[in-house]
Design an enzyme around this catalytic site. Sequence first.
Site, PDB file in Angstrom:
ATOM      1  CD  GLU A   1      -2.898  -0.998   2.427  1.00  0.00           C
ATOM      2  OE1 GLU A   1      -4.020  -1.507   2.347  1.00  0.00           O
ATOM      3  OE2 GLU A   1      -2.460  -0.458   3.464  1.00  0.00           O
TER       4      GLU A   1
ATOM      5  CD  GLU B   1      -3.971  -5.594   3.388  1.00  0.00           C
ATOM      6  OE1 GLU B   1      -4.761  -4.831   4.005  1.00  0.00           O
ATOM      7  OE2 GLU B   1      -2.747  -5.434   3.370  1.00  0.00           O
TER       8      GLU B   1
END
Length: 487
Positions: A194, A386
């Site tokens: 991320e 995720e």
Amino acid sequence: MHKVRTEFPKNFLWGGATAANQIEGAYLEGGKGLSTSDMAAYKDPYGEGRVNNFTFNVSSEELEKYLLNPEKYNFPKRRGIDFYHRYKEDIRLFAEMGFKVFRLSISWARIFPTGLEDEPNEEGLKFYDDVFDELKKYNIEPLVTMSHYEMPIELTKRYNGWMSRELIPLFIKYTTAIMERYKDKVKYWIPFNEMNMNLNSIYTGAGVLEDKVTNVIQAAYQTSHHQFLAQAMTISNGRKISKDFKFGCMINAIESYAATSKPEDQLASLKAGQINLFYPDVQVRGYYPSYMIRYFKENNINIVQQEGDNEILKNGTSDYVAFSYYMTHMTEHREDMRDIAGRLDSPLKNPNLEISEWDWPIDPIGFRIVLNKLYDRYQIPLWPVENGLGAHDKVVDGKIHDDYRIDYLRKHISAMADAIEDGVEIIGYTTWGCIDLVSCGTSQMSKRYGFIYVDQDDHGNGTLDRIRKDSFYWYKKVIESNGEKLI
């Protein structure tokens, strides 16, 4: 004509995802050094009357106190859930569910304790050898994140983290060591987790002490540039090490809906989306997108680059786009839009959506939208690595009835199936926190995502026993049926 899939591919990789700093524990065992995540002290989220009391950032003053008197503070990520000693038990449970893939990360500080050593720590390398061997025993494919919100704390102290270009060769030394070591055990890699979350916390994502920079937004993009280069160089090196390696970039994908049909709100939504997609634009296409030139100019951002940087980015592009998906946001034309764009916790809430206990909007249709937009934009495989629901779980007579989690995942998996029917190419799906772990943002254990309950509270009390939740048995049926049995 291209054949549209109407079901999950036969080789679809079902599984779950974790991060080393949230599960391993053993923070100073096996030669490991202190990492940035070891400095995330627990702060009571209820002390300020809200659940989202994020502990992302650490100031230079806090860091000094934590290093001088660690016994005064609660550092949940130092203990994790003791995966370091219990990995065989946990992997056996993953295998019981039928996992095809397990996403985990390698702790940089376990391989190079300060980041400055010439040679890697053999004991650290051996630990991950053992984990990969255990996964292979059950035919579970590892998906490895090289840098998941942690780095040796010495690099923060010495260089203020990724603010310094000095970290690039140190990262390359680390990634080369693990790729060489595990070239016969790992196929799928993600260099940075991320990366766009640098816009939320440059300490968490880039090891930067915010009070030591003059312009936080400038610093976020400068650190990102250095990480772009490190990722591209890692990919270029990796392709020389093994032709079988596949590399993915990764973002936190947050779709931004315009609050109204006003053109100004629609434009604000477009701009918010561009900030989010700037990261994969660079990592997939190999160059800075033109829309960021105006953004940098209007926000007085000057990215310091060196000759040859553009060529490095061009030669190290990603094979797939990995992403996390938890929520969507609302966007409107307002003065503080620059500060809101790209944020994880937006003050704008969609009145049409249910909100989780942690104030996160729940939007399965948004998942389908994100999958379609990413695939339309890049035309390379996608991988949601995720997705999940953080919630308070209660143990009743030794059981955990988490129908709310099953409902959340069922709706998101159904949306993913719709995206596949739309023509989107998806490699696999790994739910976040497949076993309860320490929360990244709040350092809580009480924010639980897993199919497996871990008996430990926010202060480290508990037996650490593992208990299968109702969702454990549900997800097992989902995997056995390759996504057909969602009821």
